[in-house]
Design an enzyme around this catalytic site. Structure first.
Site, PDB file in Angstrom:
ATOM      1  N   CYS A 199      -5.662  -3.186   2.350  1.00  0.00           N
ATOM      2  CA  CYS A 199      -5.617  -3.067   4.013  1.00  0.00           C
ATOM      3  C   CYS A 199      -7.060  -3.420   4.564  1.00  0.00           C
ATOM      4  CB  CYS A 199      -4.978  -1.766   4.368  1.00  0.00           C
ATOM      5  SG  CYS A 199      -4.214  -1.345   5.858  1.00  0.00           S
TER       6      CYS A 199
ATOM      7  N   GLU B  30       0.823  -1.172   0.027  1.00  0.00           N
ATOM      8  CA  GLU B  30       0.018   0.072   0.012  1.00  0.00           C
ATOM      9  C   GLU B  30       0.829   1.335   0.201  1.00  0.00           C
ATOM     10  OE1 GLU B  30      -3.506   1.950   2.723  1.00  0.00           O
ATOM     11  OE2 GLU B  30      -2.420   0.077   3.409  1.00  0.00           O
TER      12      GLU B  30
ATOM     13  N   LYS C 246      -9.283   2.663  -2.741  1.00  0.00           N
ATOM     14  CA  LYS C 246     -10.029   2.239  -1.648  1.00  0.00           C
ATOM     15  C   LYS C 246     -11.340   2.864  -1.381  1.00  0.00           C
ATOM     16  CE  LYS C 246      -7.740   1.486   2.888  1.00  0.00           C
ATOM     17  NZ  LYS C 246      -6.533   1.613   3.612  1.00  0.00           N
TER      18      LYS C 246
END
Length: 327
Positions: free
Chosen positions: A181, A60, A147
């Site tokens: 994540c 990330e 995201k």
């Protein structure tokens, strides 16, 4: 930049790819030097490809940086001037999708023929997004995933993605998708990925906790897919001296300790988790293991109960302004 692909149709044909080698890069970004981070990534792509890797996954925010420990001067109900300055610097370090850093990564994938998934901080207008980019050899940048839900204080500095960037890319290696994540804790997002037939589930992350490997093993078993998790190993010394850090300013302080790993479709750990430092981990991928796994569990197929549970996914771009004209 080539046109990006949206989600693949449901119920794809079985993947007939041959076995191959995959790699997960566990390395430190250069948070204050994005061109330098891109150059470092290109070297790592060549290193992994030279070792036989055809799929390479990066952590990330590898380009643009993950600002671990920073608060951006934002106590509840106020924003301090130094926080605005910190955000301006972070904004400047982000990348544009038609910028030079993307060109560097695209060149490295073209030279090696590797498929690369890389976490970046994407700049679009006045907003930053935590994004995973998909590079396919000579095709260059083919897709992105923004995201959907930044976690906790990340919501201060990153915008929210929408359902228009939830791709699963069909490749000769298999069907490649990415979930970033703590998105991996969103059951409905995982289900949307499984419905697209993901076989190579990439998980760029900043989570280095003891609980993370269990999550990756669960997802591999739930999705009957290979899971490739990439986290940075980075110290305070990689950040500029004026970086605000709640974890302290000793250069040797480890801010993210890695834990990258590769897991097979029955939850078996093929490589990692590795906490030793910067490294590249490798594992063989046998696509035939997908069918062996789905013999007794297919979350969106024979183990689903659509008469009881159904998921609706909105894949339309969400825009603040729309324009119409009458003839």
């Amino acid at each position: 930049m080539p046109e990006m692909r949206n989600a693949m149709p449901a119920a794809p044909e079985p993947d007939l790819a041959l076995p191959f080698q995959a790699a997960v890069v566990q390395a430190a970004s250069l948070p204050s030097d994005t061109p330098g981070a891109a150059a470092k990534a290109a070297l790592l792509i060549h290193e992994a490809a030279s070792a036989g890797a055809r799929l390479i996954v990066f952590p990330e925010a590898f380009l643009g940086g993950y600002p671990k420990g920073a608060s951006f001067g934002a106590p509840v109900g106020m924003r301090r001037p130094e926080g605005r300055d910190a955000f301006a610097a972070y904004f400047a370090a982000a990348i544009d999708l038609d910028g030079p850093e993307v060109a560097v990564i695209a060149a490295a994938t073209a030279q090696t023929g590797a498929f690369v998934v890389m976490g970046v901080i994407e700049r679009d207008g006045g907003t930053l997004y935590c994004t995973a980019l998909f590079f396919d050899g000579a095709k260059g940048l083919v897709a992105k995933h923004r995201k959907l839900m930044p976690t906790a204080a990340e919501r201060l500095i990153w915008g929210f993605g929408d359902g228009s960037t939830l791709p699963v890319i069909e490749t000769p290696l298999g069907r490649i998708g990415a979930v970033i994540c703590w998105e991996n804790y969103m059951p409905m997002l995982r289900m949307a990925m499984y419905d697209q037939g993901v076989t190579l589930y990439c998980a760029p992350t900043a989570d280095d906790r003891e609980s993370w490997p269990a999550t990756m093993r669960h997802i591999a078993m739930e999705g009957r897919c290979f899971v490739l998790s990439a986290c940075q190993h980075i110290t305070r010394g990689a950040y500029p001296a004026d970086h605000e850090c709640a974890l302290g300013d000793a250069p040797e302080t480890v801010l993210m300790r890695g834990g990258s790993m590769i897991v097979g479709p029955l939850g078996e750990v093929l490589a990692g988790p590795d906490y030793s430092g910067e490294t590249i981990i490798y594992a063989p991928i046998d696509p035939a293991a997908i069918a062996r796994g789905k013999y007794d569990f297919d979350a969106t197929g024979h183990y689903a109960r659509p008469d009881v549970f159904q998921l609706r996914v909105n894949t339309a771009p969400q825009r603040a302004v729309s324009r119409t004209s009458e003839g």
